[in-house]
Design an enzyme around this catalytic site. Sequence first.
Site, PDB file in Angstrom:
ATOM      1  CG  LEU A  38       0.675  -8.222   7.827  1.00  0.00           C
ATOM      2  CD1 LEU A  38       0.402  -6.726   7.785  1.00  0.00           C
ATOM      3  CD2 LEU A  38      -0.487  -8.952   8.491  1.00  0.00           C
ATOM      4  N   GLY A  39       2.385 -10.404   4.090  1.00  0.00           N
ATOM      5  CA  GLY A  39       2.425 -10.711   2.659  1.00  0.00           C
ATOM      6  C   GLY A  39       3.794 -10.432   2.089  1.00  0.00           C
ATOM      7  N   GLY A  41       6.056  -9.479  -1.821  1.00  0.00           N
ATOM      8  CA  GLY A  41       6.050  -9.110  -3.230  1.00  0.00           C
ATOM      9  C   GLY A  41       7.385  -9.400  -3.851  1.00  0.00           C
ATOM     10  CG  PHE A  43      11.439  -5.289  -5.752  1.00  0.00           C
ATOM     11  CD1 PHE A  43      12.484  -5.905  -6.417  1.00  0.00           C
ATOM     12  CD2 PHE A  43      10.501  -4.595  -6.489  1.00  0.00           C
ATOM     13  CE1 PHE A  43      12.601  -5.818  -7.791  1.00  0.00           C
ATOM     14  CE2 PHE A  43      10.604  -4.501  -7.871  1.00  0.00           C
ATOM     15  CZ  PHE A  43      11.654  -5.124  -8.523  1.00  0.00           C
ATOM     16  CB  VAL A  46       3.876  -6.181   4.128  1.00  0.00           C
ATOM     17  CG1 VAL A  46       3.127  -5.281   5.109  1.00  0.00           C
ATOM     18  CG2 VAL A  46       4.177  -5.413   2.845  1.00  0.00           C
ATOM     19  CE  LYS A  61       6.541  -1.642  -0.398  1.00  0.00           C
ATOM     20  NZ  LYS A  61       5.929  -0.666  -1.332  1.00  0.00           N
ATOM     21  CG  ASP A 156       0.265   0.278  -9.935  1.00  0.00           C
ATOM     22  OD1 ASP A 156      -0.503  -0.172 -10.817  1.00  0.00           O
ATOM     23  OD2 ASP A 156       0.902  -0.465  -9.162  1.00  0.00           O
TER      24      ASP A 156
END
Length: 299
Positions: A38-39, A41, A43, A46, A61, A156
């Site tokens: 899905l995506g 980052g 680190f 997902v 994740k 955040d």
Amino acid sequence: MGSNSKSRSSSKSIVSDCFDSKTMAVVSHKGYEVQKKLGAGAFGTVFKAVNRKTNQLAAVKVIALDKMSKNSREKFLPREIETTINSRHPNLVQVFDIFRANHRLYIFMEFAGNGDLTGFIRKHNGLKIRLACGWFLQASNGLAYLHGTLYTAHRDIKPDNILLSEKWVAKMSDFGFAKESFDRSSRRVLLSSTFCGTLPFECPQILEHKPYDAFKGDIWSMGVTFFIMFHNKFPFNYRDGSKAMLKQHYDYPGHIRSKYERKLPHDANRLCEDMLNPDEGKRCSVKELVSNSYIKNNS
């Protein structure tokens, strides 16, 4: 046909990079089938998965522990895991399972079938009042649980971290900077000296590198999010740097009022200004958000 075949091959390759045969066997034993990426980052990555027994979708994740700094691995990650496990609220993303293998952490959680709030706001160039108030109230309810039950600040908050479920319920997510910020024995707020978050959503105290009330820092971020929901733009220009943004923060409330593009009811603008008060002592609390009559009457 050839293009689709290459796409499926590439997807399988990405999955195999994060799930070796032994790990995939564990995933399968738990009843899950990993479907696609899905995506990604800094680190981790997902993936979308499905529970074969219940047909319930999940997001996985995968955090690459060896790519994290020692500080992140020993300080922030344990907090994220603890907050994620303890977050039992309909407006916080729920975790189904967590396990560790091959220097990676695998977190199975609720699947947000309708993406994040940022994508929806951009697609529709801002939200209608009832929709904005409804999702804002749901996110505020999740935050109230974090603050009032877990004594934890998110640190955040932004539309990217407010996900929309398949039933269009807003759920707060991503607890990577979350921290318990209240001393239960003395009943006092513990000021934070970790200046984290995302620049456009950071309160003046963070920009000034002053110890700050992280709960009130969350309220500031909610105020920026609330403004974006209606106007599809930031209330402060962060591209010129933190010093210029601070000047805008302290031009209160003149700067915020100069940025209003939609003619909203006074009560909506007043709430926005209460959240974006540069004096954290005068900034409203999460209890005031969930009890706000304007939000409740329009959600």
